[in-house]
Design a protein around this motif. Structure first.
Motif, PDB file in Angstrom:
ATOM      1  N   LEU A 182       0.635  -1.087   0.045  1.00 28.80           N
ATOM      2  CA  LEU A 182      -0.013   0.021   0.018  1.00 28.80           C
ATOM      3  C   LEU A 182       0.832   1.102   0.046  1.00 28.80           C
ATOM      4  O   LEU A 182       0.639   2.190  -0.636  1.00 28.80           O
ATOM      5  CB  LEU A 182      -0.970  -0.101   1.042  1.00 28.80           C
ATOM      6  CG  LEU A 182      -0.641   0.234   2.658  1.00 28.80           C
ATOM      7  CD1 LEU A 182      -0.248   1.597   3.161  1.00 28.80           C
ATOM      8  CD2 LEU A 182      -1.615  -0.423   3.427  1.00 28.80           C
ATOM      9  N   MET A 183       1.981   1.191   0.637  1.00 30.56           N
ATOM     10  CA  MET A 183       2.970   2.383   0.602  1.00 30.56           C
ATOM     11  C   MET A 183       3.526   2.751  -1.024  1.00 30.56           C
ATOM     12  O   MET A 183       3.367   3.687  -1.353  1.00 30.56           O
ATOM     13  CB  MET A 183       4.257   2.081   1.479  1.00 30.56           C
ATOM     14  CG  MET A 183       3.926   2.090   2.816  1.00 30.56           C
ATOM     15  SD  MET A 183       5.395   1.730   3.786  1.00 30.56           S
ATOM     16  CE  MET A 183       4.808   1.453   5.452  1.00 30.56           C
ATOM     17  N   VAL A 184       3.862   1.430  -1.511  1.00 27.56           N
ATOM     18  CA  VAL A 184       4.260   1.686  -2.961  1.00 27.56           C
ATOM     19  C   VAL A 184       3.095   2.136  -3.752  1.00 27.56           C
ATOM     20  O   VAL A 184       3.281   3.059  -4.754  1.00 27.56           O
ATOM     21  CB  VAL A 184       4.953   0.380  -3.256  1.00 27.56           C
ATOM     22  CG1 VAL A 184       5.134   0.474  -4.790  1.00 27.56           C
ATOM     23  CG2 VAL A 184       6.219  -0.132  -2.730  1.00 27.56           C
ATOM     24  N   GLU A 185       1.943   1.821  -3.694  1.00 31.12           N
ATOM     25  CA  GLU A 185       0.722   2.171  -4.496  1.00 31.12           C
ATOM     26  C   GLU A 185       0.543   3.641  -3.814  1.00 31.12           C
ATOM     27  O   GLU A 185       0.137   4.492  -5.029  1.00 31.12           O
ATOM     28  CB  GLU A 185      -0.275   1.253  -3.905  1.00 31.12           C
ATOM     29  CG  GLU A 185      -1.660   1.607  -4.671  1.00 31.12           C
ATOM     30  CD  GLU A 185      -2.890   0.952  -4.335  1.00 31.12           C
ATOM     31  OE1 GLU A 185      -4.042   1.161  -4.469  1.00 31.12           O
ATOM     32  OE2 GLU A 185      -2.474  -0.443  -3.644  1.00 31.12           O
ATOM     33  N   SER A 186       0.826   4.209  -2.736  1.00 28.36           N
ATOM     34  CA  SER A 186       0.478   5.410  -2.523  1.00 28.36           C
ATOM     35  C   SER A 186       1.474   6.494  -3.123  1.00 28.36           C
ATOM     36  O   SER A 186       1.228   7.774  -3.181  1.00 28.36           O
ATOM     37  CB  SER A 186       0.643   5.780  -0.753  1.00 28.36           C
ATOM     38  OG  SER A 186      -0.630   5.133  -0.374  1.00 28.36           O
ATOM     39  N   MET A 187       2.712   5.812  -3.418  1.00 28.87           N
ATOM     40  CA  MET A 187       3.730   6.762  -3.774  1.00 28.87           C
ATOM     41  C   MET A 187       3.512   7.062  -5.470  1.00 28.87           C
ATOM     42  O   MET A 187       4.044   7.956  -6.217  1.00 28.87           O
ATOM     43  CB  MET A 187       4.952   6.350  -3.932  1.00 28.87           C
ATOM     44  CG  MET A 187       5.930   6.566  -2.703  1.00 28.87           C
ATOM     45  SD  MET A 187       6.238   8.422  -2.559  1.00 28.87           S
ATOM     46  CE  MET A 187       7.286   8.391  -4.014  1.00 28.87           C
ATOM     47  N   GLN A 188       2.343   6.251  -6.316  1.00 30.35           N
ATOM     48  CA  GLN A 188       2.373   6.441  -7.585  1.00 30.35           C
ATOM     49  C   GLN A 188       1.976   7.530  -8.022  1.00 30.35           C
ATOM     50  O   GLN A 188       2.182   8.377  -8.930  1.00 30.35           O
ATOM     51  CB  GLN A 188       1.616   5.151  -8.157  1.00 30.35           C
ATOM     52  CG  GLN A 188       2.152   3.767  -7.720  1.00 30.35           C
ATOM     53  CD  GLN A 188       3.531   3.616  -8.335  1.00 30.35           C
ATOM     54  OE1 GLN A 188       3.991   3.836  -9.294  1.00 30.35           O
ATOM     55  NE2 GLN A 188       4.300   3.379  -7.420  1.00 30.35           N
ATOM     56  N   PRO A 189       0.688   8.257  -7.516  1.00 29.05           N
ATOM     57  CA  PRO A 189       0.115   9.600  -7.790  1.00 29.05           C
ATOM     58  C   PRO A 189       1.104  10.554  -7.640  1.00 29.05           C
ATOM     59  O   PRO A 189       1.216  11.691  -8.354  1.00 29.05           O
ATOM     60  CB  PRO A 189      -0.907   9.748  -7.014  1.00 29.05           C
ATOM     61  CG  PRO A 189      -1.316   8.381  -6.289  1.00 29.05           C
ATOM     62  CD  PRO A 189       0.087   7.518  -6.345  1.00 29.05           C
ATOM     63  N   LEU A 190       1.986  10.564  -6.614  1.00 27.98           N
ATOM     64  CA  LEU A 190       3.200  11.740  -6.629  1.00 27.98           C
ATOM     65  C   LEU A 190       3.894  11.762  -7.810  1.00 27.98           C
ATOM     66  O   LEU A 190       4.414  12.539  -8.244  1.00 27.98           O
ATOM     67  CB  LEU A 190       3.811  11.279  -5.215  1.00 27.98           C
ATOM     68  CG  LEU A 190       4.747  12.559  -4.755  1.00 27.98           C
ATOM     69  CD1 LEU A 190       5.029  12.504  -3.171  1.00 27.98           C
ATOM     70  CD2 LEU A 190       6.235  12.066  -5.468  1.00 27.98           C
ATOM     71  N   VAL A 191       4.459  10.139  -8.074  1.00 24.84           N
ATOM     72  CA  VAL A 191       5.332  10.080  -9.283  1.00 24.84           C
ATOM     73  C   VAL A 191       4.999  10.810 -10.659  1.00 24.84           C
ATOM     74  O   VAL A 191       5.477  11.471 -11.362  1.00 24.84           O
ATOM     75  CB  VAL A 191       5.782   8.803  -9.418  1.00 24.84           C
ATOM     76  CG1 VAL A 191       6.724   8.442 -10.619  1.00 24.84           C
ATOM     77  CG2 VAL A 191       6.740   8.307  -8.091  1.00 24.84           C
ATOM     78  N   ARG A 192       3.522  10.207 -10.768  1.00 26.81           N
ATOM     79  CA  ARG A 192       2.698  10.649 -11.831  1.00 26.81           C
ATOM     80  C   ARG A 192       2.767  12.317 -12.125  1.00 26.81           C
ATOM     81  O   ARG A 192       2.708  12.793 -13.026  1.00 26.81           O
ATOM     82  CB  ARG A 192       1.392  10.126 -12.006  1.00 26.81           C
ATOM     83  CG  ARG A 192       1.687   8.672 -12.300  1.00 26.81           C
ATOM     84  CD  ARG A 192       0.124   8.222 -12.882  1.00 26.81           C
ATOM     85  NE  ARG A 192      -0.744   7.850 -11.939  1.00 26.81           N
ATOM     86  CZ  ARG A 192      -0.770   6.874 -10.855  1.00 26.81           C
ATOM     87  NH1 ARG A 192      -0.105   5.706 -11.002  1.00 26.81           N
ATOM     88  NH2 ARG A 192      -1.663   6.905  -9.846  1.00 26.81           N
ATOM     89  N   LYS A 193       2.394  12.903 -10.502  1.00 25.71           N
ATOM     90  CA  LYS A 193       2.300  14.381 -10.688  1.00 25.71           C
ATOM     91  C   LYS A 193       3.524  15.016 -11.077  1.00 25.71           C
ATOM     92  O   LYS A 193       3.396  15.956 -11.723  1.00 25.71           O
ATOM     93  CB  LYS A 193       1.710  14.738  -9.140  1.00 25.71           C
ATOM     94  CG  LYS A 193       1.642  16.132  -8.933  1.00 25.71           C
ATOM     95  CD  LYS A 193       1.220  16.621  -7.573  1.00 25.71           C
ATOM     96  CE  LYS A 193       1.027  17.877  -7.450  1.00 25.71           C
ATOM     97  NZ  LYS A 193       0.736  18.006  -5.746  1.00 25.71           N
ATOM     98  N   TRP A 194       4.436  14.584 -10.514  1.00 24.57           N
ATOM     99  CA  TRP A 194       5.859  15.179 -11.063  1.00 24.57           C
ATOM    100  C   TRP A 194       6.214  14.845 -12.531  1.00 24.57           C
ATOM    101  O   TRP A 194       6.937  15.797 -13.053  1.00 24.57           O
ATOM    102  CB  TRP A 194       6.913  14.726  -9.922  1.00 24.57           C
ATOM    103  CG  TRP A 194       6.876  15.164  -8.627  1.00 24.57           C
ATOM    104  CD1 TRP A 194       5.816  15.689  -8.240  1.00 24.57           C
ATOM    105  CD2 TRP A 194       7.883  15.015  -7.622  1.00 24.57           C
ATOM    106  NE1 TRP A 194       6.005  15.887  -6.682  1.00 24.57           N
ATOM    107  CE2 TRP A 194       7.232  15.532  -6.378  1.00 24.57           C
ATOM    108  CE3 TRP A 194       8.896  14.262  -7.610  1.00 24.57           C
ATOM    109  CZ2 TRP A 194       7.752  15.455  -5.290  1.00 24.57           C
ATOM    110  CZ3 TRP A 194       9.716  14.104  -6.288  1.00 24.57           C
ATOM    111  CH2 TRP A 194       9.230  14.621  -5.177  1.00 24.57           C
TER     112      TRP A 194
END
Length: 401
Positions: A57-69
């Motif tokens: 779930l932590m890795v999943e939660s990072m995906q939107p941040l990476v896409r946003k950048w």
């Protein structure tokens, strides 16, 4: 002081009184037998075997941040973007804690955490570091705002607790989120009545937010600030992540093998520990070594000063040198007990494992995708607002690999 196990040495009352709206009587604020009882219930839920289950779930939660950048780079020039990263990192850690605590109801968790952030901001306006009587008192309007936010937050948590109580007995263990497990522990504790168990949940939801969300986001911000100045260490971390993860997303096994990443995090926490101090009050007269501490006396250890003491760390104490941790904390400095980003002894931070795993995920995913340097907008201004955070945020210039 940190290693003293006596319940007669606790959190100073004048500080905890001012933090009551933020922390209730949860584990960060309580003393004596109540603190010991809460730690017994909560600590097992943050053991490493439980944290490993949260890695997905932590890795999943990072995906939107990476896409946003990635989208920001495309929108600004297609090559580089100037991004303030600390707010985005707060969003990531809030998402992790909300998902871990509230499972499928994590959107309600995010609402709670948003209000808790406002409450923290309001409380941090008052100067409570050394408790000068009458100093830093807030105007009535601000006090009313704090009271209103406290009631709203408690109401939202009460609603969630009631929803969870009915499901607690029905859910199989694989479906139970953190709130389920802590609620179950509280309800099963014979020394807690029904009202006390609910109060326990409300207060410790606040504590988990503050310790697990805010502190971790700030630590991640300082990590990125330091790495923005160190392209060589970015390259070393990137090479290690590529070797260990082999192009795949990190999992619990690969995270445990990221030695360079761990060293970087440990050094960042040394130079910029989120907690500014460890404080204790002698609740009764107590003996520490050969010193008698009278009842009511407050003791202080300033962590940033301890972490930069040249006698303990060497003449390069103010420099960013992760290699000092290559053989672990015990070999990094003269006295291992002088390294206390998570405290030490009986009040060692319960969320240490969870924080370290989140920080490893942040660095592994960001550095494998981007290179970055400090933005001209960055102004170095560490500010004490209950924790030591970048006063003007962290602005970095970021590029795709």
């Amino acid at each position: 002081m940190n290693q003293c196990i006596s319940l007669d040495l606790g959190k100073p009352s004048y500080i905890t009184k001012r933090l009551a709206p933020m922390l209730g009587n949860g584990i960060l604020r309580s003393n004596g037998h109540l603190w010991a009882q809460q730690r017994k219930i909560i600590a097992p839920e943050f053991f490493m075997d439980k944290v490993k289950v949260m890695v997905g779930l932590m890795v999943e939660s990072m995906q939107p941040l990476v896409r946003k950048w990635e989208d920001s780079i495309e929108a600004q020039s297609g090559v580089m973007a100037d991004i303030r990263v600390d707010e985005d990192l707060r969003g990531f850690t809030a998402d992790v804690i909300a998902r871990a605590c509230f499972g499928s109801s994590y959107s309600k968790g995010r609402e709670i955490f948003s209000k808790l952030r406002k409450l923290q901001t309001a409380i941090s306006k008052q100067s409570f570091l050394f408790g000068v009587p009458g100093y830093g008192l807030l105007p009535m309007k601000k006090q009313n705002e704090i009271l209103s936010l406290e009631r709203e937050i408690e109401s939202l948590i009460w609603e969630t607790v009631k929803e969870r109580e009915s499901k607690c007995k029905e859910a199989c263990s694989s479906e139970k989120d953190l709130l389920h497990l802590i609620l179950e522990g509280a309800l099963n504790d014979q020394s807690l009545g029904e009202d006390s168990s609910k109060r326990f949940i409300v207060d410790n939801c606040k504590n988990i937010y503050f310790a697990g969300h805010e502190s971790t986001a700030v630590a991640a911000s300082w990590c990125l600030m330091l790495l923005a100045l160190q392209p060589e260490w970015q390259s070393r971390v990137r090479a290690e992540v590529a070797q260990v993860c082999g192009g795949s997303l990190p999992d619990a096994d690969s995270l445990s093998r990221l030695k360079t990443v761990t060293m970087v995090i440990q050094e960042a926490l040394r130079l910029y520990p989120p907690a500014a101090f460890v404080s204790r009050e002698a609740l009764e007269e107590i003996q520490l070594g050969n010193v008698t501490i009278p009842k009511g006396t407050c003791l202080w250890t300033l962590i940033p000063t301890l972490h930069r003491d040249a006698e303990i760390w060497g003449s390069d104490a103010n420099e960013f040198k992760p290699e000092r941790f290559s053989d672990g904390v015990s070999k990094a400095c003269k006295y291992p007990q002088a390294y206390i980003p998570f405290g030490v002894g009986s009040r060692l931070c319960l969320g240490r494992n969870m924080a370290m795993v989140q920080l490893k995920i942040v660095l592994a995913l960001i550095i494998s995708k981007f290179t970055f340097s400090l933005s001209p907008k960055y102004r170095h201004s560490p500010a004490y607002r209950m924790i030591v955070e970048p006063g003007n945020g962290v602005h970095i210039l970021i590029q795709n690999i």
